[in-house]
Write an enzyme that holds these catalytic residues in place. Sequence first.
Site, PDB file in Angstrom:
ATOM      1  N   LYS A  13     -19.601  36.647 -20.315  1.00  0.00           N
ATOM      2  CA  LYS A  13     -18.940  35.464 -19.739  1.00  0.00           C
ATOM      3  C   LYS A  13     -17.749  35.018 -20.594  1.00  0.00           C
ATOM      4  CE  LYS A  13     -22.671  32.930 -20.069  1.00  0.00           C
ATOM      5  NZ  LYS A  13     -23.570  33.882 -20.725  1.00  0.00           N
ATOM      6  N   ARG A  88     -26.238  25.043 -16.619  1.00  0.00           N
ATOM      7  CA  ARG A  88     -27.292  25.914 -17.131  1.00  0.00           C
ATOM      8  C   ARG A  88     -28.619  25.681 -16.419  1.00  0.00           C
ATOM      9  NH1 ARG A  88     -24.723  28.398 -21.508  1.00  0.00           N
ATOM     10  NH2 ARG A  88     -26.315  29.244 -22.833  1.00  0.00           N
ATOM     11  N   ARG A 127     -22.531  41.944 -31.833  1.00  0.00           N
ATOM     12  CA  ARG A 127     -21.406  41.011 -31.634  1.00  0.00           C
ATOM     13  C   ARG A 127     -20.959  40.423 -32.976  1.00  0.00           C
ATOM     14  NH1 ARG A 127     -21.797  36.144 -27.480  1.00  0.00           N
ATOM     15  NH2 ARG A 127     -23.727  35.693 -28.580  1.00  0.00           N
ATOM     16  N   ARG A 160     -23.430  35.253 -35.125  1.00  0.00           N
ATOM     17  CA  ARG A 160     -23.942  33.953 -34.687  1.00  0.00           C
ATOM     18  C   ARG A 160     -25.412  33.786 -35.059  1.00  0.00           C
ATOM     19  NH1 ARG A 160     -21.887  32.860 -28.565  1.00  0.00           N
ATOM     20  NH2 ARG A 160     -24.058  32.235 -28.363  1.00  0.00           N
ATOM     21  N   ARG A 171     -33.592  33.050 -25.657  1.00  0.00           N
ATOM     22  CA  ARG A 171     -32.455  32.685 -24.786  1.00  0.00           C
ATOM     23  C   ARG A 171     -32.592  33.367 -23.427  1.00  0.00           C
ATOM     24  NH1 ARG A 171     -27.872  34.615 -28.463  1.00  0.00           N
ATOM     25  NH2 ARG A 171     -26.458  34.064 -26.771  1.00  0.00           N
TER      26      ARG A 171
HETATM   27  P1  AP5 Z   1     -19.745  37.684 -24.694  1.00  0.00           P
HETATM   28  O1  AP5 Z   1     -18.505  37.684 -23.884  1.00  0.00           O
HETATM   29  O2  AP5 Z   1     -19.735  36.971 -25.992  1.00  0.00           O
HETATM   30  O3  AP5 Z   1     -20.988  37.256 -23.778  1.00  0.00           O
HETATM   31  P2  AP5 Z   1     -21.437  35.829 -23.265  1.00  0.00           P
HETATM   32  O4  AP5 Z   1     -22.024  36.019 -21.906  1.00  0.00           O
HETATM   33  O5  AP5 Z   1     -20.330  34.841 -23.414  1.00  0.00           O
HETATM   34  O6  AP5 Z   1     -22.597  35.554 -24.306  1.00  0.00           O
HETATM   35  P3  AP5 Z   1     -23.068  34.236 -25.042  1.00  0.00           P
HETATM   36  O7  AP5 Z   1     -24.153  34.716 -25.983  1.00  0.00           O
HETATM   37  O8  AP5 Z   1     -21.950  33.479 -25.648  1.00  0.00           O
HETATM   38  O9  AP5 Z   1     -23.688  33.444 -23.863  1.00  0.00           O
HETATM   39  P4  AP5 Z   1     -24.704  32.332 -23.925  1.00  0.00           P
HETATM   40  O10 AP5 Z   1     -24.609  31.794 -22.557  1.00  0.00           O
HETATM   41  O11 AP5 Z   1     -26.049  32.706 -24.384  1.00  0.00           O
HETATM   42  O12 AP5 Z   1     -24.153  31.399 -25.112  1.00  0.00           O
HETATM   43  P5  AP5 Z   1     -23.351  30.029 -25.146  1.00  0.00           P
HETATM   44  O13 AP5 Z   1     -22.372  30.122 -26.224  1.00  0.00           O
HETATM   45  O14 AP5 Z   1     -22.920  29.613 -23.802  1.00  0.00           O
HETATM   46  O15 AP5 Z   1     -20.152  39.214 -24.953  1.00  0.00           O
HETATM   47  C1  AP5 Z   1     -21.273  39.562 -25.746  1.00  0.00           C
HETATM   48  C2  AP5 Z   1     -20.961  40.846 -26.562  1.00  0.00           C
HETATM   49  O16 AP5 Z   1     -20.792  41.945 -25.654  1.00  0.00           O
HETATM   50  C3  AP5 Z   1     -19.656  40.768 -27.365  1.00  0.00           C
HETATM   51  O17 AP5 Z   1     -19.827  41.507 -28.549  1.00  0.00           O
HETATM   52  C4  AP5 Z   1     -18.617  41.437 -26.449  1.00  0.00           C
HETATM   53  O18 AP5 Z   1     -17.568  42.022 -27.182  1.00  0.00           O
HETATM   54  C5  AP5 Z   1     -19.465  42.490 -25.738  1.00  0.00           C
HETATM   55  N1  AP5 Z   1     -19.069  42.746 -24.344  1.00  0.00           N
HETATM   56  C6  AP5 Z   1     -18.679  41.848 -23.398  1.00  0.00           C
HETATM   57  N2  AP5 Z   1     -18.460  42.465 -22.215  1.00  0.00           N
HETATM   58  C7  AP5 Z   1     -18.734  43.793 -22.415  1.00  0.00           C
HETATM   59  C8  AP5 Z   1     -18.690  44.945 -21.571  1.00  0.00           C
HETATM   60  N3  AP5 Z   1     -18.339  44.892 -20.289  1.00  0.00           N
HETATM   61  N4  AP5 Z   1     -19.021  46.126 -22.120  1.00  0.00           N
HETATM   62  C9  AP5 Z   1     -19.387  46.213 -23.436  1.00  0.00           C
HETATM   63  N5  AP5 Z   1     -19.440  45.165 -24.283  1.00  0.00           N
HETATM   64  C10 AP5 Z   1     -19.117  43.968 -23.782  1.00  0.00           C
HETATM   65  O19 AP5 Z   1     -24.518  29.015 -25.563  1.00  0.00           O
HETATM   66  C11 AP5 Z   1     -25.106  29.050 -26.832  1.00  0.00           C
HETATM   67  C12 AP5 Z   1     -26.119  27.923 -26.958  1.00  0.00           C
HETATM   68  O20 AP5 Z   1     -25.448  26.658 -26.803  1.00  0.00           O
HETATM   69  C13 AP5 Z   1     -27.226  27.910 -25.893  1.00  0.00           C
HETATM   70  O21 AP5 Z   1     -28.304  28.753 -26.223  1.00  0.00           O
HETATM   71  C14 AP5 Z   1     -27.603  26.426 -25.882  1.00  0.00           C
HETATM   72  O22 AP5 Z   1     -28.410  26.104 -26.983  1.00  0.00           O
HETATM   73  C15 AP5 Z   1     -26.257  25.735 -26.065  1.00  0.00           C
HETATM   74  N6  AP5 Z   1     -25.587  25.449 -24.784  1.00  0.00           N
HETATM   75  C16 AP5 Z   1     -24.395  25.932 -24.339  1.00  0.00           C
HETATM   76  N7  AP5 Z   1     -24.098  25.462 -23.121  1.00  0.00           N
HETATM   77  C17 AP5 Z   1     -25.127  24.648 -22.777  1.00  0.00           C
HETATM   78  C18 AP5 Z   1     -25.414  23.876 -21.625  1.00  0.00           C
HETATM   79  N8  AP5 Z   1     -24.595  23.837 -20.567  1.00  0.00           N
HETATM   80  N9  AP5 Z   1     -26.583  23.172 -21.620  1.00  0.00           N
HETATM   81  C19 AP5 Z   1     -27.422  23.170 -22.659  1.00  0.00           C
HETATM   82  N10 AP5 Z   1     -27.217  23.881 -23.773  1.00  0.00           N
HETATM   83  C20 AP5 Z   1     -26.074  24.625 -23.841  1.00  0.00           C
END
Ligand code: AP5
Length: 217
Positions: A13, A88, A127, A160, A171
Site C-alpha cells: 500500500k 482499518r 523491508r 520497523r 498484524r
Molecule cells: P509496503 O509498501 O511498505 O507495504 P504496506 O502495505 O504499506 O505495509 P505496512 O506494513 O506499512 O502496512 P500496515 O498497514 O501494516 O502498516 P501501517 O504503517 O499502516 O511494502 C512492504 C515491503 O514489500 C517493502 O519492503 C516493499 O519494498 C516491498 N514491496 C512492495 N510491493 C512489492 C511488490 N509488488 N513486489 C515485491 N516487493 C514489494 O500501520 C502500522 C501500525 O500503525 C498498525 O499496526 C497500527 O498499530 C497503527 N495504525 C495505522 N493506521 C491505523 C488506523 N487507521 N487505525 C488504527 N491503528 C492504525
Amino acid sequence: MNIILLGPPGSGKGTQAEMLSKTYGIPHISTGDILREEVMKGTSLGEKVKVYMNKGELVPDELVIEILKKRLQEPDCKKGFILDGFPRNLRQAKALDIILRDVNLKIDAVVYIDVTDEEIMRRLSLRRTCKVCGRVYNLYYNPPKYDEKCDICGGELFIRDDDKPEVIERRLKVFNEETKPLIEYYEEKRLLVRISGMSSIDDVFRHIAEKLGLKKG
Ligand code: AP5
C-alpha cells in the site's frame, strides 16, 4: 481523485501510494506514517500509540479518526487524496463517510491489494525504511544501491519495530478480523477494485492505473 488503498500489512500500500502520489500529484496520507512520526518525535501522542503499534494492535479509533479528520482539512487535499492504512475497521469507515459528507467529498475507488501470507512474511522481514526521508526498500525486491543507506538522501535504513515475525503474525490476525470486513462494505457501495499484489512493483502500479482509468503521468 479520492482513493483508499486497502490490503494486508506488507501488501505494498505504502509503495503504491507513494508512486501514485508522485505520478499524479495527489497527497499520500498514511496514518501509519503520521503515527510513526509522533513516536519518533517522542510526543505524548507518540508515547500513547507506541504501545499498540509495537504489539501489532490497532491504535484506538478516536485518536486515528481525529488525526485523519484534521489532515483531510488541509488545503492540499482539495486536489484529491490517497488514503493508506485508513480506514482499518467498520467504525473508522463509517466515521470517514461522515467526515467526507460534511465537507462534500466522496471516495471514487477503494483498491484492494491482495497478497498471500507467505509473501507478506518474506516482504516484511526484508523491508528497510529510511530514517530521514521515509523511503521504503526491500533487501531482495528493491534493494538500496549502497548497503543500508538511502539512495535518495543517504539516510540510515532501519527495521520497523513491528516487522518482527511475532508482531507480523498479530498484524495479520488483526487485518483478517477487523479490516477484511471492509471488502464487503466497499463492494456493496460498488467502489471496490481488486488488484493482485503478487507481481512486480511496476506491474502492480500499471494495473492500478489501468483499473482506475488514470492517464500516464
Ligand atoms: P509496503 O509498501 O511498505 O507495504 P504496506 O502495505 O504499506 O505495509 P505496512 O506494513 O506499512 O502496512 P500496515 O498497514 O501494516 O502498516 P501501517 O504503517 O499502516 O511494502 C512492504 C515491503 O514489500 C517493502 O519492503 C516493499 O519494498 C516491498 N514491496 C512492495 N510491493 C512489492 C511488490 N509488488 N513486489 C515485491 N516487493 C514489494 O500501520 C502500522 C501500525 O500503525 C498498525 O499496526 C497500527 O498499530 C497503527 N495504525 C495505522 N493506521 C491505523 C488506523 N487507521 N487505525 C488504527 N491503528 C492504525
